[in-house]
Every structure is written in C-alpha cells, then in structure tokens.
Motif scaffolding. Structure first.
Motif, short mmCIF file in Angstrom:
data_model
loop_
_atom_site.label_atom_id
_atom_site.label_comp_id
_atom_site.label_asym_id
_atom_site.label_seq_id
_atom_site.Cartn_x
_atom_site.Cartn_y
_atom_site.Cartn_z
N VAL B 62 0.56 -1.37 -0.03
CA VAL B 62 0.12 0.27 0.19
C VAL B 62 1.05 1.28 -0.33
CG1 VAL B 62 -1.74 1.52 1.09
CG2 VAL B 62 -1.58 -1.52 1.23
N THR B 63 0.31 2.10 -0.62
CA THR B 63 1.65 3.80 -1.49
C THR B 63 0.95 4.79 -2.32
OG1 THR B 63 3.59 3.60 -2.07
CG2 THR B 63 2.26 2.62 -3.37
N ARG B 64 1.61 5.20 -1.84
CA ARG B 64 0.42 6.70 -2.04
C ARG B 64 0.62 7.15 -3.35
NH1 ARG B 64 -1.61 9.06 2.79
NH2 ARG B 64 -0.24 8.55 4.00
N ASP B 65 1.12 8.11 -4.42
CA ASP B 65 0.43 8.77 -5.97
C ASP B 65 1.84 8.14 -6.51
OD1 ASP B 65 -1.25 9.96 -5.30
OD2 ASP B 65 -0.85 12.12 -4.78
N ASN B 66 1.52 7.75 -8.08
CA ASN B 66 2.20 7.56 -8.47
C ASN B 66 3.19 7.12 -8.38
OD1 ASN B 66 3.18 8.73 -11.26
ND2 ASN B 66 5.21 10.29 -10.20
N PHE B 67 2.95 5.62 -8.14
CA PHE B 67 3.97 4.38 -7.89
C PHE B 67 4.31 4.15 -9.24
CE2 PHE B 67 4.79 0.57 -6.95
CZ PHE B 67 5.98 0.48 -5.91
N GLY B 68 5.92 3.71 -9.18
CA GLY B 68 6.62 3.23 -10.14
C GLY B 68 6.46 4.07 -11.78
N CYS B 69 7.34 5.53 -11.11
CA CYS B 69 7.95 5.88 -12.16
C CYS B 69 9.00 6.13 -12.29
CB CYS B 69 7.25 7.66 -11.85
SG CYS B 69 8.25 8.53 -10.73
N GLY B 70 8.65 7.10 -13.79
CA GLY B 70 10.26 6.14 -14.70
C GLY B 70 10.54 5.45 -15.20
N SER B 71 11.41 4.41 -14.89
CA SER B 71 11.54 3.47 -16.90
C SER B 71 10.71 2.38 -16.89
CB SER B 71 13.22 2.48 -15.66
OG SER B 71 13.50 1.49 -17.10
N SER B 72 11.13 2.02 -17.85
CA SER B 72 9.81 0.90 -18.45
C SER B 72 9.83 -0.10 -18.30
CB SER B 72 9.64 0.97 -20.13
OG SER B 72 10.88 0.58 -20.28
N ARG B 73 10.75 -0.47 -17.44
CA ARG B 73 11.71 -2.09 -16.57
C ARG B 73 9.88 -2.84 -16.54
NH1 ARG B 73 15.88 0.63 -12.89
NH2 ARG B 73 16.11 1.57 -14.44
N GLU B 74 10.01 -3.46 -17.23
CA GLU B 74 8.53 -4.68 -16.67
C GLU B 74 9.30 -5.78 -14.87
OE1 GLU B 74 6.42 -5.93 -18.79
OE2 GLU B 74 6.05 -7.91 -18.88
N HIS B 75 10.94 -5.85 -15.19
CA HIS B 75 11.91 -6.01 -13.67
C HIS B 75 11.30 -5.87 -12.72
CE1 HIS B 75 13.97 -6.27 -17.46
NE2 HIS B 75 14.95 -6.75 -17.27
N ALA B 76 10.39 -4.09 -12.13
CA ALA B 76 9.90 -3.48 -11.29
C ALA B 76 8.87 -4.70 -11.57
CB ALA B 76 9.48 -2.36 -11.44
N PRO B 77 7.56 -5.02 -11.85
CA PRO B 77 6.30 -5.46 -11.02
C PRO B 77 6.94 -7.12 -10.62
CG PRO B 77 6.13 -4.76 -13.34
CD PRO B 77 6.97 -3.64 -13.11
N TRP B 78 8.06 -7.85 -12.04
CA TRP B 78 8.94 -8.66 -11.41
C TRP B 78 9.46 -9.44 -10.00
CZ3 TRP B 78 11.55 -8.81 -16.74
CH2 TRP B 78 10.52 -8.94 -17.84
N ALA B 79 10.25 -8.06 -9.77
CA ALA B 79 10.80 -7.76 -8.33
C ALA B 79 9.64 -8.55 -7.66
CB ALA B 79 11.92 -6.66 -7.92
N LEU B 80 8.83 -7.42 -7.32
CA LEU B 80 6.96 -7.97 -6.59
C LEU B 80 6.98 -9.00 -6.95
CD1 LEU B 80 5.59 -4.42 -7.00
CD2 LEU B 80 6.63 -4.93 -5.22
N GLU B 81 7.03 -9.41 -7.82
CA GLU B 81 5.98 -10.96 -8.48
C GLU B 81 6.79 -12.35 -8.14
OE1 GLU B 81 5.89 -11.87 -12.60
OE2 GLU B 81 4.63 -13.98 -11.78
N VAL B 82 8.22 -11.88 -7.59
CA VAL B 82 8.99 -13.33 -7.38
C VAL B 82 9.45 -12.84 -5.68
CG1 VAL B 82 10.20 -13.50 -9.66
CG2 VAL B 82 11.30 -11.25 -7.66
#
Lengths: 428, 175
Positions: B62-82
């Motif tokens: 649970v977080t605030r505004d504009n989470f995940g801004c910046g790079s297109s790297r899907e590694h970001a959701p993957w790092a959460l997923e794994v």
C-alpha cells in the motif's frame, strides 16, 4: 468536434476495442534493445511462439551496455543478436554500428509522421518529435508487439503546451523542457500525450524537438508530440523523397493530415513565454525540482556527463564544445562525452569537436546509454555529484548514493570548466 | 489466475520510482527469480529497511501517488512478483508500470487519496492483512483491533488480463 493528432493516429490504427476505453492499435515499428528484449525473446521461446510479426517493422540495437562489460551483459547481447539473425531482422545494430536507440533510429529514417511505435524503453516518446505516437512499454507489451504487431492503449487525452517568445542566449530546448516539467510536475501528464506547439517549437530543428519530446515521460506523459512540418520533411527527405516524387512541398502538404484540428479538445493547455528563461538545473531526486543555475552555483561537482538520448546529438556536442574550446576541465573533475551514434561521433571528429573535448581533458566514450542509468561507463561512487545532460535524476540513478543534476550541454560544459554548477554565461 | 491478498507492506511516500524498486545494475539478469533479493534495495524512505521483517511475508503493497514512475523496466513488477507480492494499492500510478502489472496478470488497484489515507491509519499496527474479493471488488484490511473495507474498480480490460493470467495469452488468443 475536431481531433488531436493522437486521436487521428489512433483512429487510423484501430484494430479492436475489446472493452470500453481500451484501444488495440496496429504498430508500424517495434523497437528493441538488449536490456528489455531478451526476456521477451526467452518467454516467446518458452511458449513455443518464437515468431515475429514482420521482420521489416522490427528494429533492434545493443545500446545500454556495449561492448559487453561482463558475462551477463554478453549473454543479453547474444540473445538479441541470435534472435535478430534467426528472424532476418536486417535493421539490427551491433558493436561498431550501434548507438543510443532514440538517436540512432531517427537518424536511420525509421520513423514517419502518423506512425505508431513502441519500444521497451520509457524514452521512446522521443520519436513523437516526428508527429508519431511513440510510447515506452514494458517487456510483455513488447513481446506481444513482436509476436502480433499490436499494442493496447487507453483512450488518449492530450495536454497542449504552447511555447512562445524569444529564446535567450545560452538557453536551450533542455532548459525549456525542464521548466515545463517543473510546471506540470512529475505526474501532471500521466495518461496524456503532451503536444508541443507554438512559434518556438516551429523554429526548432528536429534535434531540439527530440530533446523536448524525450522528457515528456518525466512529467508522466504517454508521449510527447510535435506537428510534422517542413522541418520534419527536410530531416526525413533522404528516406522519403521517392515517395513524394522528389517534391518536398507535397510531403509538407501530406504531413498536414496529422495536424491537430484547431477545435480539438485538450484536458489542459499551458502557454510558456521563454523570453525571460535562464539556464536551469535540477536539484534533488525528481526531474520537476528545477532551479536557475545561478541559484545553486556553489554546488561542487565530481563529474560531467555529456551524452544520452536527450542530449548526445551533434548540435549538443557543438553546444558543449563551443563553451569548452580552449579551456580545461577544473582540477579534480572528470569529463565524459559519449556521442550518441557512430555518425555523430564521426561528424564530431570532422568538425574538431572531439579534439576540443580531449584537449580539455574529457574521456571520449563510445555511443552507449551506460552512465545515464548507472549500468556502465561512468557510474558514480557514493557521495559523488554529476552534472549530466541525461534525463533522470532519481536517487541512485547513476550509481548508489550519487547525485545527478540535469542540465543542458552548455551548462554541463561550463560547470566542468569551473568545477561547480555554472551558468554558461559566466564562462568567457 | 494468481493468488491475491495477505500481509501488507506500507510504503509511505509518493513518486517511488522503478530505479528504487529495482536498480538498473540488476537488469542484466535474464531470469526473473534472480531479482528477488534486490527488491526495493535503493528505496529512499526514512526508516525503511530493505532486509526488514516484511521480506518473505508481505503479499500486498500500500503506497501513495505516482507509484512506479520512471523506467519502463518490467523488472519492477517482476521483482515484486518473485517475492509473492502480486497486488499494489495506491492513489495513482505511472502509466507504464501500471500496464506492466496487469500485463503480468497482477493487480495495481487505484483508490482515492482519502481512502488511502484511511488505510494508512493502520500502518503502525503490528500486522495488517488485506483480503481481496475480486468478484465483489472489495478490499478488507484487518489489524488486531480494526477493520477497513474499501470498494475498488477495475476496467473490463484490466480484469480480463488478471483472469487470463496476463496479456500474452489474451492477445495470442484474440489477435
């Protein structure tokens, strides 16, 4: 009711609306690089769908880490290289011919007004400078783009930014876009396309327009866009002259079909008069935190970086070299210049710019995205400060614990000479 | 379809960017699983410990505004997923990150700022869990002494991606 350029491009490429507000568009170009594409390739192989929708519409480059720095980056390069060969992707650029994607692909003439373009890279919005809808996507969207030639987008909304006035000396497209991001904030354009228009944009060459559009994502924008005009036609002329029977007027006329209508609807309109603008830099870790250089000129620097998809083009190198000519980097300051493509590198050599940088003490690196995102060639140590012509100043971006101040090539070069953030007008 | 819900990790800051979710130096990995230890390694948030006790337990962010801004790297959701974090709840997202999450068959739920504010009143509790009722579009947050129920909305497309397990399967069946 009139339509924006984005609405016109969407209408011309619509394949399906599987749900309300979801537009599946056909793609004219799918661009690939070696950081986000190899996992898409591996996943397609795993799914037994190792196919490409059209090898002629796929363009690929190794640019983020090149030449490979270790076994892992070598494997990434190998995966995309083997894949490009396997599928006869002719427009593949490897070591010796490779450059920063958003500088290289326009230079090769891969973009046209009205095109739809995706790439697994957030700065794909750069290509909007040609009047195309160009958007950064993740690996899954890229994978579907490679396989099926389609991508889904929400209903587009647009923000119109009109830039007027007289651009002061030592103020550049980079200063203007940083000023705009400061006004819009880092998420002010989320789910919107930013249309850049007005007399200043019309007077800009394609390189300046690319600098503007490149940073649309830093305000959250899906893309940045400029109306295609005579300047666009002149840039693309070597690639399109036969399509228009060697008549550039007919190209300019044809491009008008991609102009927004005068009564098109915008969510927000912003007018910027640049006449009083000063050279700026970012402070802090967000690209909307912007100050006039003069307000923060006591900040010492360890490194100057000139390059990237924002400001690694020939006009940027000319700008930086004009400030640097006959001077030396300040004691203790490292200078790195990375011309964004081999052609830019060669041109800079011909014009004597490389000599100017080397005389001043710069390291001239090969074309690569390396330092911009802290992957190679110029990573900062903890506590170090860099003035950089790149597009992102996030915490840790150029290396853990480093601080990045985004600036124009002119401001970056001036800061290198003085050893602290410096307004280029203060370097004589 | 993925499993959703479980213990909550609160990240009390806006504009958390993809470089903070997964630093670029790990983008030379070609297997998602290799990203697991580095999730949120460079997060600039006072008091946050990337090796804290949330690790291995949190299933929802649970977080605030504009989470995940910046790079297109899907590694970001993957790092959460794994790390078995398959659902993020925020007041807004950066477009590419948000799409990447749904493209992976995961959820990026958007709630009004007031609702997020209410949920953050639980943040100091020892343990907070979130149950996700996808059919009725309801979130149920529980701490030792308090419960908060929040309705949420998903677009038809987002829900279809969650149910199909992601965009590749959906698109390959349809186009």
């Amino acid at each position: 009711m009139g339509k924006t350029i984005t609405e016109k491009i969407f209408a011309a490429h619509l394949v399906d609306q599987p749900f309300e507000g979801t537009n599946v568009l056909s793609l004219d170009v799918v661009m690939c690089h070696e950081i986000t594409t190899p996992i898409a390739i591996a996943d397609l192989e795993w799914r037994k769908k190792d196919r490409v929708f059209d090898p002629k519409k796929i363009k690929a480059v190794i640019d983020h880490v090149t030449p490979s720095k270790d076994s892992k980056s070598a494997m990434q390069a190998k995966i995309i290289r083997d894949w490009a060969h396997r599928h006869s992707i002719k427009d593949f650029f490897d070591v010796g011919a490779n450059g920063v994607c958003h500088a290289l692909f326009p230079e090769k003439g891969f973009i046209r007004p009205g095109y739809t373009v995706i790439m697994g890279d957030s700065h794909t919005c750069t290509h909007g400078a040609f009047g195309a809808f160009a958007a950064g996507v993740g690996t899954t969207d890229l994978e579907v783009g490679i396989l099926k030639g389609v991508c889904a987008f929400r209903q587009p909304k647009s923000i119109k930014v009109t830039i007027e006035g007289t651009v002061p000396e030592s103020v550049y497209a980079k200063d203007i876009i940083l000023h705009i991001i400061n006004q819009l904030t880092v998420n002010g354009a989320t789910d919107h396309v930013i249309e850049f228009s007005g007399p200043v944009v019309e007077s800009f060459d394609m390189e300046q327009r690319m600098t503007l559009c490149n940073m649309a994502i830093e305000a959250g924008g899906t893309s940045g866009l400029c109306m295609p005009d005579r300047v666009t036609a002149q840039y693309l002329w070597p690639f399109i002259s036969e399509d228009y029977d060697n008549d550039i007027e007919s190209a300019v006329e044809d491009f008008k079909k991609w102009h927004s209508d005068p009564d098109a609807q915008y969510t927000k309109e912003l007018t910027i008069d640049v006449s009083e603008l000063q050279p700026v830099v970012t402070v802090g870790y967000k690209p909307d935190q912007v100050k006039n250089v003069k307000e923060i000129s006591d900040q010492k620097i360890d490194q100057v970086y000139i390059g990237s998809c924002t400001n690694g083009r020939i006009s940027d190198l000319r700008e930086a070299a004009a400030v640097t000519k006959g001077k030396k980097l300040a004691f203790g300051v490292r200078g790195i210049v990375s011309p964004a493509t081999p052609d830019i590198y060669r041109q800079a050599m011909k014009e004597g710019l490389i000599d100017i940088f080397m005389e001043a003490g710069y390291c001239v690196a090969n074309p690569t995205c390396g330092a911009c995102l802290g992957m190679s060639t110029g990573v900062l140590a903890e506590g170090e400060v860099c003035v950089s012509t790149t597009n992102r100043n996030f915490n840790g971006r150029m290396g853990k614990g480093g601080m990045v101040h985004l600036a124009s090539p002119s401001t970056a070069a001036a800061s290198g000479i003085k050893g602290h953030l410096t307004d280029p007008r203060d370097v004589v | 379809m993925k499993k959703f819900g479980g213990e909550v990790l609160f990240l009390d800051r806006s504009d958390i960017n993809t470089d903070e979710i997964i630093p670029a130096k790990y983008l030379t990995e070609v297997k998602k699983e290799a990203l697991a230890p580095y999730l949120l390694e460079d997060l600039n948030l006072e008091g946050f410990d990337p090796a804290g006790k949330w690790r291995g337990k949190a299933r929802v962010v649970v977080t605030r505004d504009n989470f995940g801004c910046g790079s297109s790297r899907e590694h970001a959701p993957w790092a959460l997923e794994v790390n078995d974090i398959t659902c993020v709840i925020a007041s807004s997202y950066a477009r590419i990150f948000r799409q990447n999450v749904f493209n992976c068959g995961m959820m990026a739920i958007e709630l009004p700022q007031e609702e997020i504010e209410k949920i953050f009143t639980l943040a100091d509790s020892e343990q907070v869990t979130c149950e996700i009722d996808l059919d009725n579009k309801k979130l149920l947050f529980s701490s030792a002494d308090k419960k908060i129920e929040s309705p949420f909305a998903l677009s038809g497309f987002d829900e279809a991606l969650v149910k199909a397990g992601g965009w590749v399967e959906f698109a390959d069946a349809k186009y």
